[in-house]
Design a protein around this motif. Structure first.
Motif, PDB file in Angstrom:
ATOM      1  N   PRO A 297       0.885  -1.241  -0.155  1.00  0.00           N
ATOM      2  CA  PRO A 297       0.058   0.047  -0.078  1.00  0.00           C
ATOM      3  C   PRO A 297       0.805   1.104   0.036  1.00  0.00           C
ATOM      4  CG  PRO A 297      -0.093  -1.020   2.280  1.00  0.00           C
ATOM      5  CD  PRO A 297       0.791  -1.855   1.264  1.00  0.00           C
ATOM      6  N   SER A 298       0.399   2.311  -0.471  1.00  0.00           N
ATOM      7  CA  SER A 298       1.136   3.526  -0.675  1.00  0.00           C
ATOM      8  C   SER A 298       0.190   4.538  -0.302  1.00  0.00           C
ATOM      9  CB  SER A 298       1.745   3.964  -1.909  1.00  0.00           C
ATOM     10  OG  SER A 298       0.685   4.196  -2.826  1.00  0.00           O
ATOM     11  N   VAL A 299       0.593   5.556   0.308  1.00  0.00           N
ATOM     12  CA  VAL A 299      -0.022   6.873   0.781  1.00  0.00           C
ATOM     13  C   VAL A 299       0.729   8.244   0.074  1.00  0.00           C
ATOM     14  CG1 VAL A 299      -0.499   8.327   2.698  1.00  0.00           C
ATOM     15  CG2 VAL A 299      -0.578   5.857   2.922  1.00  0.00           C
ATOM     16  N   THR A 300      -0.134   8.932  -0.535  1.00  0.00           N
ATOM     17  CA  THR A 300       0.012  10.330  -1.147  1.00  0.00           C
ATOM     18  C   THR A 300      -0.006  11.230   0.025  1.00  0.00           C
ATOM     19  OG1 THR A 300      -0.452   9.398  -3.254  1.00  0.00           O
ATOM     20  CG2 THR A 300      -0.072  11.826  -2.904  1.00  0.00           C
ATOM     21  N   HIS A 301       1.107  12.186   0.144  1.00  0.00           N
ATOM     22  CA  HIS A 301       0.991  13.047   1.223  1.00  0.00           C
ATOM     23  C   HIS A 301       1.371  14.602   0.490  1.00  0.00           C
ATOM     24  CE1 HIS A 301       2.781  15.731   4.335  1.00  0.00           C
ATOM     25  NE2 HIS A 301       1.529  15.537   5.178  1.00  0.00           N
ATOM     26  N   TYR A 302       0.517  15.384   0.575  1.00  0.00           N
ATOM     27  CA  TYR A 302       0.421  16.788  -0.075  1.00  0.00           C
ATOM     28  C   TYR A 302       0.913  17.887   0.893  1.00  0.00           C
ATOM     29  CZ  TYR A 302      -2.119  14.582  -3.720  1.00  0.00           C
ATOM     30  OH  TYR A 302      -2.434  13.816  -4.725  1.00  0.00           O
ATOM     31  N   ILE A 303       1.650  18.802   0.726  1.00  0.00           N
ATOM     32  CA  ILE A 303       1.945  20.029   1.346  1.00  0.00           C
ATOM     33  C   ILE A 303       1.902  21.158   0.491  1.00  0.00           C
ATOM     34  CG2 ILE A 303       3.519  18.655   2.750  1.00  0.00           C
ATOM     35  CD1 ILE A 303       5.958  19.915   1.341  1.00  0.00           C
ATOM     36  N   ALA A 304       1.868  22.273   1.065  1.00  0.00           N
ATOM     37  CA  ALA A 304       1.809  23.488   0.261  1.00  0.00           C
ATOM     38  C   ALA A 304       2.956  24.468   0.755  1.00  0.00           C
ATOM     39  CB  ALA A 304       0.418  24.304   0.382  1.00  0.00           C
ATOM     40  N   VAL A 305       3.673  25.224  -0.263  1.00  0.00           N
ATOM     41  CA  VAL A 305       4.662  26.045   0.197  1.00  0.00           C
ATOM     42  C   VAL A 305       4.102  27.442  -0.142  1.00  0.00           C
ATOM     43  CG1 VAL A 305       7.189  26.620  -0.173  1.00  0.00           C
ATOM     44  CG2 VAL A 305       6.499  24.245   0.142  1.00  0.00           C
ATOM     45  N   LYS A 306       4.261  28.331   0.688  1.00  0.00           N
ATOM     46  CA  LYS A 306       3.762  29.831   0.385  1.00  0.00           C
ATOM     47  C   LYS A 306       4.810  30.829   0.738  1.00  0.00           C
ATOM     48  CE  LYS A 306       0.415  33.253   2.041  1.00  0.00           C
ATOM     49  NZ  LYS A 306       0.158  33.571   3.343  1.00  0.00           N
ATOM     50  N   GLY A 307       5.297  31.643  -0.151  1.00  0.00           N
ATOM     51  CA  GLY A 307       6.096  32.877   0.109  1.00  0.00           C
ATOM     52  C   GLY A 307       6.135  33.663  -1.063  1.00  0.00           C
ATOM     53  N   SER A 308       7.089  34.734  -0.860  1.00  0.00           N
ATOM     54  CA  SER A 308       7.160  35.889  -1.703  1.00  0.00           C
ATOM     55  C   SER A 308       8.675  35.713  -2.147  1.00  0.00           C
ATOM     56  CB  SER A 308       7.124  37.188  -1.180  1.00  0.00           C
ATOM     57  OG  SER A 308       7.605  38.184  -2.152  1.00  0.00           O
ATOM     58  N   LEU A 309       8.802  35.739  -3.353  1.00  0.00           N
ATOM     59  CA  LEU A 309      10.146  35.609  -3.963  1.00  0.00           C
ATOM     60  C   LEU A 309      11.008  36.855  -3.815  1.00  0.00           C
ATOM     61  CD1 LEU A 309       9.173  34.498  -7.579  1.00  0.00           C
ATOM     62  CD2 LEU A 309       9.982  33.190  -5.942  1.00  0.00           C
ATOM     63  N   PHE A 310      10.333  37.719  -3.247  1.00  0.00           N
ATOM     64  CA  PHE A 310      11.152  39.093  -2.579  1.00  0.00           C
ATOM     65  C   PHE A 310      11.332  39.091  -1.164  1.00  0.00           C
ATOM     66  CE2 PHE A 310       8.717  40.238  -6.425  1.00  0.00           C
ATOM     67  CZ  PHE A 310       9.602  40.459  -6.995  1.00  0.00           C
ATOM     68  N   ALA A 311      11.034  37.764  -0.219  1.00  0.00           N
ATOM     69  CA  ALA A 311      10.963  37.874   1.150  1.00  0.00           C
ATOM     70  C   ALA A 311      11.896  36.703   1.495  1.00  0.00           C
ATOM     71  CB  ALA A 311       9.686  37.513   1.757  1.00  0.00           C
ATOM     72  N   VAL A 312      12.104  36.823   2.860  1.00  0.00           N
ATOM     73  CA  VAL A 312      13.092  35.782   3.536  1.00  0.00           C
ATOM     74  C   VAL A 312      12.369  34.901   4.570  1.00  0.00           C
ATOM     75  CG1 VAL A 312      15.385  36.463   2.688  1.00  0.00           C
ATOM     76  CG2 VAL A 312      14.348  37.254   4.952  1.00  0.00           C
ATOM     77  N   GLU A 313      11.038  34.730   4.506  1.00  0.00           N
ATOM     78  CA  GLU A 313      10.188  34.093   5.450  1.00  0.00           C
ATOM     79  C   GLU A 313       9.109  32.853   4.287  1.00  0.00           C
ATOM     80  OE1 GLU A 313       8.426  35.517   9.180  1.00  0.00           O
ATOM     81  OE2 GLU A 313       6.848  35.644   7.722  1.00  0.00           O
ATOM     82  N   THR A 314       9.104  31.817   4.906  1.00  0.00           N
ATOM     83  CA  THR A 314       8.180  30.806   3.952  1.00  0.00           C
ATOM     84  C   THR A 314       7.580  30.159   4.675  1.00  0.00           C
ATOM     85  OG1 THR A 314       9.944  30.699   2.176  1.00  0.00           O
ATOM     86  CG2 THR A 314       8.428  29.042   2.090  1.00  0.00           C
ATOM     87  N   TYR A 315       6.451  29.799   4.469  1.00  0.00           N
ATOM     88  CA  TYR A 315       5.504  29.013   5.124  1.00  0.00           C
ATOM     89  C   TYR A 315       5.124  27.500   4.505  1.00  0.00           C
ATOM     90  CZ  TYR A 315       3.878  33.129   7.449  1.00  0.00           C
ATOM     91  OH  TYR A 315       3.664  34.665   8.089  1.00  0.00           O
ATOM     92  N   ILE A 316       5.048  26.576   5.158  1.00  0.00           N
ATOM     93  CA  ILE A 316       4.916  25.158   4.707  1.00  0.00           C
ATOM     94  C   ILE A 316       3.626  24.772   5.454  1.00  0.00           C
ATOM     95  CG2 ILE A 316       5.534  22.717   4.117  1.00  0.00           C
ATOM     96  CD1 ILE A 316       8.471  23.835   4.558  1.00  0.00           C
TER      97      ILE A 316
END
Length: 106
Positions: free
Chosen positions: A19-38
């Motif tokens: 069996p396999s499980v697919t796991h999704y994540i979302a990465v959000k950030g500005s290309l002009f910033a140094v802070e990123t959310y996952i």
């Protein structure tokens, strides 16, 4: 599968009973910033995965449904790709969102 993968791994990964499980994540950030959310990953799991790769210079903080990192989003997208995730969608302008997935065989 690639011919670079050992035969035993190819045999096991093509087994229809695994069996396999697919796991999704979302990465959000500005290309002009140094802070990123996952979103879709917790801080302890992210830190554990990063340490396996020898990455120790990150500040990881919790946020609702995810983590905040002190790095630019392209660094983070490339880092989580090293965890086994692949980008399946992207959108945005000044602020971007990447959706990534990883399939985990159990």
């Amino acid at each position: 599968m690639s011919s670079m993968v050992p035969a035993e791994v190819r045999r096991l990964s093509s087994c229809p009973n695994m069996p396999s499980v697919t796991h999704y994540i979302a990465v959000k950030g500005s290309l002009f910033a140094v802070e990123t959310y996952i979103f879709g990953i917790n801080d302890s799991h992210f830190t554990e995965e990063a340490q396996k790769l020898g990455v120790t210079d990150l500040t990881v903080s919790q946020c609702v449904n995810g983590v905040i990192l002190n790095r630019d989003p392209m660094y983070v997208v490339n880092l989580v790709a090293r965890f086994g995730y692949e980008v399946i969608a992207a959108s945005g302008g000044q602020e971007c969102m990447w959706t990534l997935k990883r399939t985990i065989e159990m």
